[in-house]
Design an enzyme around this catalytic site. Structure first.
Site, PDB file in Angstrom:
ATOM      1  N   SER A   1     -22.183  15.294  -2.523  1.00 40.57           N
ATOM      2  CA  SER A   1     -22.036  16.796  -1.734  1.00 40.57           C
ATOM      3  C   SER A   1     -20.349  16.016  -1.557  1.00 40.57           C
ATOM      4  CB  SER A   1     -22.315  15.909  -0.526  1.00 40.57           C
ATOM      5  OG  SER A   1     -21.384  17.133   0.621  1.00 40.57           O
TER       6      SER A   1
ATOM      7  N   TYR B   1     -23.444  10.714   6.704  1.00 43.48           N
ATOM      8  CA  TYR B   1     -23.912  10.913   5.015  1.00 43.48           C
ATOM      9  C   TYR B   1     -22.702  11.022   4.407  1.00 43.48           C
ATOM     10  CZ  TYR B   1     -24.910  15.246   3.401  1.00 43.48           C
ATOM     11  OH  TYR B   1     -25.416  16.451   2.157  1.00 43.48           O
TER      12      TYR B   1
HETATM   13  P1  NDP Z   1     -32.586  21.792   3.060  1.00 47.60           P
HETATM   14  O1  NDP Z   1     -32.542  21.151   5.001  1.00 47.60           O
HETATM   15  O2  NDP Z   1     -31.894  23.368   3.233  1.00 47.60           O
HETATM   16  O3  NDP Z   1     -33.419  21.388   2.104  1.00 47.60           O
HETATM   17  C1  NDP Z   1     -33.516  19.989   2.395  1.00 47.60           C
HETATM   18  C2  NDP Z   1     -35.228  19.283   1.490  1.00 47.60           C
HETATM   19  O4  NDP Z   1     -35.306  18.043   1.574  1.00 47.60           O
HETATM   20  C3  NDP Z   1     -36.239  20.065   2.265  1.00 47.60           C
HETATM   21  O5  NDP Z   1     -37.188  20.774   1.221  1.00 47.60           O
HETATM   22  C4  NDP Z   1     -36.926  18.809   2.451  1.00 47.60           C
HETATM   23  O6  NDP Z   1     -38.673  19.273   2.563  1.00 47.60           O
HETATM   24  C5  NDP Z   1     -36.462  17.593   1.243  1.00 47.60           C
HETATM   25  N1  NDP Z   1     -36.206  16.769   1.892  1.00 47.60           N
HETATM   26  C6  NDP Z   1     -36.301  16.053   3.214  1.00 47.60           C
HETATM   27  N2  NDP Z   1     -36.203  15.188   3.699  1.00 47.60           N
HETATM   28  C7  NDP Z   1     -37.163  14.482   1.795  1.00 47.60           C
HETATM   29  C8  NDP Z   1     -37.939  13.440   1.829  1.00 47.60           C
HETATM   30  N3  NDP Z   1     -37.589  12.059   2.619  1.00 47.60           N
HETATM   31  N4  NDP Z   1     -39.124  13.095   1.033  1.00 47.60           N
HETATM   32  C9  NDP Z   1     -39.260  14.372   0.421  1.00 47.60           C
HETATM   33  N5  NDP Z   1     -38.713  15.166   0.802  1.00 47.60           N
HETATM   34  C10 NDP Z   1     -37.729  15.735   1.689  1.00 47.60           C
HETATM   35  O7  NDP Z   1     -31.445  20.888   2.475  1.00 47.60           O
HETATM   36  P2  NDP Z   1     -30.033  21.392   1.485  1.00 47.60           P
HETATM   37  O8  NDP Z   1     -30.841  22.718   0.341  1.00 47.60           O
HETATM   38  O9  NDP Z   1     -28.938  22.346   2.025  1.00 47.60           O
HETATM   39  O10 NDP Z   1     -29.209  20.679   0.761  1.00 47.60           O
HETATM   40  C11 NDP Z   1     -30.408  19.657  -0.834  1.00 47.60           C
HETATM   41  C12 NDP Z   1     -29.090  18.396  -0.786  1.00 47.60           C
HETATM   42  O11 NDP Z   1     -27.795  19.120  -0.830  1.00 47.60           O
HETATM   43  C13 NDP Z   1     -29.293  17.888   0.341  1.00 47.60           C
HETATM   44  O12 NDP Z   1     -28.980  16.095  -0.933  1.00 47.60           O
HETATM   45  C14 NDP Z   1     -27.561  17.877   1.061  1.00 47.60           C
HETATM   46  O13 NDP Z   1     -27.392  16.639   0.899  1.00 47.60           O
HETATM   47  C15 NDP Z   1     -27.241  18.851  -0.660  1.00 47.60           C
HETATM   48  N6  NDP Z   1     -25.749  19.129   0.000  1.00 47.60           N
HETATM   49  C16 NDP Z   1     -25.755  20.500   0.963  1.00 47.60           C
HETATM   50  C17 NDP Z   1     -24.882  20.724   1.263  1.00 47.60           C
HETATM   51  C18 NDP Z   1     -25.263  22.629   2.448  1.00 47.60           C
HETATM   52  O14 NDP Z   1     -24.210  22.835   3.230  1.00 47.60           O
HETATM   53  N7  NDP Z   1     -26.025  23.340   2.619  1.00 47.60           N
HETATM   54  C19 NDP Z   1     -23.054  20.448   1.020  1.00 47.60           C
HETATM   55  C20 NDP Z   1     -23.825  19.565   0.155  1.00 47.60           C
HETATM   56  C21 NDP Z   1     -24.771  18.905  -0.451  1.00 47.60           C
HETATM   57  P3  NDP Z   1     -39.984  19.509   3.881  1.00 47.60           P
HETATM   58  O15 NDP Z   1     -38.766  20.436   4.180  1.00 47.60           O
HETATM   59  O16 NDP Z   1     -41.193  19.400   3.682  1.00 47.60           O
HETATM   60  O17 NDP Z   1     -38.954  18.399   4.893  1.00 47.60           O
END
Ligand code: NDP
Length: 248
Positions: A143, A157
């Site tokens: 990130s 985070y």
């Molecule tokens: P979302 O919250 O939209 O999606 C997160 C996903 O991770 C979901 O599919 C969720 O599954 C899954 N997840 C969470 N915990 C677990 C776990 N313990 N085991 C398996 N799956 C898990 O997040 P984003 O798409 O926004 O983010 C994706 C990545 O990008 C992350 O690493 C985030 O830190 C990074 N990121 C995002 C930014 C943003 O602005 N959106 C900016 C910078 C980085 P379920 O829903 O089934 O729990």
């Protein structure tokens, strides 16, 4: 060679957008999720319309036994993994460091850091020339927070993402001679539901005037960077970072 990818945390957001992009490029896919079974199953139906094979596996990637089961199931149902996108990640409600409990900090670190290490370990066992594999590619999703620090929002985070940057650098060198490339995408301010989990669904609107491009990004814009790093076009690139944060 058949392309087989695992995208952790791909029931929604950036992970789901990456799945759509990779399906269009002919990858067979494992969609992983923790809770949202229905979203994952709908996504599978959509992806299979591209003519690829896709499976959805529920597994908490912060758990070592669940990661082992996840990879075994991929071996059995899809075949030898060629690409890993470490994407699953969480935010917890905004809070300054002075109020953070050990329980909260450990939850962030086990979900955002331990999980990436565990999935890298299992991928290496399958991809590395040393273990009889045919090579592969890993993309870690970090990130912009790792550079910016997220003061007043979630330094825990941001620090977890700093660890992912260092994992990328160190691991890329460890496995460079074993047929595995390891790179990193650092998104920032992407329109997904993660911001609601951080307690501020409208966060991007609040801060967009501070983003040089004056807007948030879309998940497909991150998926494009991920798919390029996975592709043969990036064949001489390892230990690299793509910052996709509108200029910040
Ligand atoms: P979302 O919250 O939209 O999606 C997160 C996903 O991770 C979901 O599919 C969720 O599954 C899954 N997840 C969470 N915990 C677990 C776990 N313990 N085991 C398996 N799956 C898990 O997040 P984003 O798409 O926004 O983010 C994706 C990545 O990008 C992350 O690493 C985030 O830190 C990074 N990121 C995002 C930014 C943003 O602005 N959106 C900016 C910078 C980085 P379920 O829903 O089934 O729990």
């Amino acid at each position: 060679m058949e392309k087989i990818a695992l995208i952790t945390g791909s029931s929604r957001g950036i992970g789901a957008a990456t799945a759509r992009k990779l399906a269009a490029e002919g990858y067979n896919l494992c969609i992983n999720y923790k809770q949202r079974r229905e979203e994952a199953e709908h996504l599978i139906i959509e992806l299979e319309k591209s003519g690829i094979k896709a499976i959805a596996i529920k597994a908490d990637v912060s758990s070592e036994s669940e990661v082992m089961r996840l990879f075994q199931q991929i071996d059995e149902e899809l075949g030898m993994l060629t690409a890993l996108v470490n994407n699953a990640g969480i935010l917890l409600p905004q809070m300054t460091v002075e109020y953070m409990t050990a329980e909260r900090i450990n939850k962030i670190l086990s979900t955002n850091v331990t999980s990436y290490f565990l999935c890298c370990r299992e991928a290496i066992k399958r991809m590395s020339f040393k273990h009889g594999g045919k090579g592969g590619v890993i993309v870690n999703i970090s990130s912009a927070a790792s550079r910016l620090g997220s003061a007043g929002e979630y330094v825990d985070y941001a620090a977890s993402k700093g660890a992912i940057d260092t994992l990328t650098t160190g691991l890329s060198i460890e496995v460079a001679n074993e047929g595995i490339r390891v790179n990193c995408v650092r998104p920032g301010f992407i329109n997904t539901e993660i911001h609601a989990d951080g307690g501020e669904p409208d966060r991007i609107n609040r801060i967009k005037s501070h983003i040089p491009m004056q807007r948030g990004g879309e998940p497909f814009e991150i998926a494009a960077a991920i798919s390029w790093l996975l592709s043969e076009e990036a064949s001489y690139i390892t230990g690299a970072f793509i910052d996709a944060a509108g200029g910040r």
